[in-house]
Design an enzyme around this catalytic site. Sequence first.
Site, mmCIF file in Angstrom:
data_model
loop_
_atom_site.group_PDB
_atom_site.id
_atom_site.type_symbol
_atom_site.label_atom_id
_atom_site.label_comp_id
_atom_site.label_asym_id
_atom_site.label_seq_id
_atom_site.Cartn_x
_atom_site.Cartn_y
_atom_site.Cartn_z
ATOM 1 N N ASN A 49 43.566 79.609 22.395
ATOM 2 C CA ASN A 49 43.325 78.362 21.874
ATOM 3 C C ASN A 49 42.884 77.847 23.631
ATOM 4 O OD1 ASN A 49 43.835 74.769 21.455
ATOM 5 N ND2 ASN A 49 45.758 76.402 20.925
ATOM 6 N N LYS A 60 42.620 74.905 24.263
ATOM 7 C CA LYS A 60 44.020 73.475 24.642
ATOM 8 C C LYS A 60 42.841 72.053 25.436
ATOM 9 C CE LYS A 60 47.912 75.745 23.811
ATOM 10 N NZ LYS A 60 48.946 75.367 23.088
ATOM 11 N N HIS A 71 48.027 72.274 14.532
ATOM 12 C CA HIS A 71 48.479 73.291 15.817
ATOM 13 C C HIS A 71 50.229 71.999 16.120
ATOM 14 C CE1 HIS A 71 49.311 73.666 19.920
ATOM 15 N NE2 HIS A 71 49.133 75.239 19.732
ATOM 16 N N GLU A 129 51.045 71.490 18.991
ATOM 17 C CA GLU A 129 51.065 70.084 20.185
ATOM 18 C C GLU A 129 50.753 68.759 19.188
ATOM 19 O OE1 GLU A 129 48.886 72.239 22.282
ATOM 20 O OE2 GLU A 129 50.455 73.197 23.149
ATOM 21 N N GLU A 159 54.363 80.026 15.204
ATOM 22 C CA GLU A 159 53.892 79.919 16.514
ATOM 23 C C GLU A 159 55.275 79.047 16.168
ATOM 24 O OE1 GLU A 159 50.064 79.519 19.022
ATOM 25 O OE2 GLU A 159 50.299 78.082 18.476
ATOM 26 N N GLY A 169 54.024 77.884 25.537
ATOM 27 C CA GLY A 169 53.506 77.958 26.765
ATOM 28 C C GLY A 169 54.623 77.085 27.439
ATOM 29 N N SER A 217 53.436 81.558 24.211
ATOM 30 C CA SER A 217 53.509 83.307 25.656
ATOM 31 C C SER A 217 52.423 84.588 25.188
ATOM 32 C CB SER A 217 54.817 83.144 25.998
ATOM 33 O OG SER A 217 55.099 81.614 26.710
HETATM 34 P P1 PGA Z 1 50.121 79.834 24.835
HETATM 35 O O1 PGA Z 1 49.687 78.663 23.290
HETATM 36 O O2 PGA Z 1 50.281 81.294 24.533
HETATM 37 O O3 PGA Z 1 50.290 79.350 26.037
HETATM 38 O O4 PGA Z 1 51.848 79.727 24.919
HETATM 39 C C1 PGA Z 1 49.655 78.990 22.530
HETATM 40 C C2 PGA Z 1 49.286 78.078 21.233
HETATM 41 O O5 PGA Z 1 49.965 76.828 21.781
HETATM 42 O O6 PGA Z 1 48.582 78.604 20.204
#
Ligand code: PGA
Length: 249
Positions: A9, A11, A94, A96, A166, A172, A212
């Site tokens: 992803n 982003k 997601h 976010e 998640e 992140g 992560s």
């Molecule tokens: P990350 O993000 O691997 O940077 O923690 C995962 C995601 O948001 O899908």
Amino acid sequence: MRRKIIAGNWKMNMLPNEAIKFIDEIAPLVKDTKNEVVLCVPYIDLFYSLLTAQNTNIKIGAQNMHQEEKGAYTGEVSAEMLKSIGVEYVIIGHSERRQYYNETDKSVNEKIKSALKNELKPIVCVGETLEQKEEGKTEEIITKQVELALEGLEKEQVEKVIVAYEPIWAIGTGKTATKEDANSNIKCIRNKIADIYGQNTADKVIILYGGSVKASNSKELFEMSDIDGALVGGASLKVEEFSKIVNYQ
Ligand code: PGA
């Protein structure tokens, strides 16, 4: 036997020229994997990425879509539009988007229906906040999110949905759920699907872990009974790191 999916992803990262370079560089490194390799890229990169990934085993996905077919929704992109250029996957709900763009369980459900109608494979994200985890509410939260996301779908449609568990506190942050916790929460999601749609359907649903994930922790996660791969954010922006996650065996 469920196949493994390793989905990146990106982003809001990567300009088209960077996307082209990334795919050109990673394609030879992942060409022999049995795992499904997916890159979910910004809208602006979709067409370039699809062209660059032609004749490779890399599949391209979007990071969001609108639930309506067409109409006066300035700035939005429909499932049919994504499908028309050859996109195969789409991330839906997601955290976010739930947090910053008012994505709700209802819109997530509508988007999944529209994605499936247009033969896109939805990667549907669910997960608890740190506060919810500390209050011991993780199972309640994630099973409810899954139930509402899948509401009104036929069994055959549910089998096509990919769920990404998640935990929000792990996205992140460099903090990953332990492999035991990730596996047991994913099992809990699978049990919920079994309660509603039957064990046979639940056994077919691919459920990813996200939060992560990196080369150094992917193998131990992927070896767990119910973790069918990962949705990878930060580590999917680096060719070497992401190729190591794909080639974890
Ligand atoms: P990350 O993000 O691997 O940077 O923690 C995962 C995601 O948001 O899908």
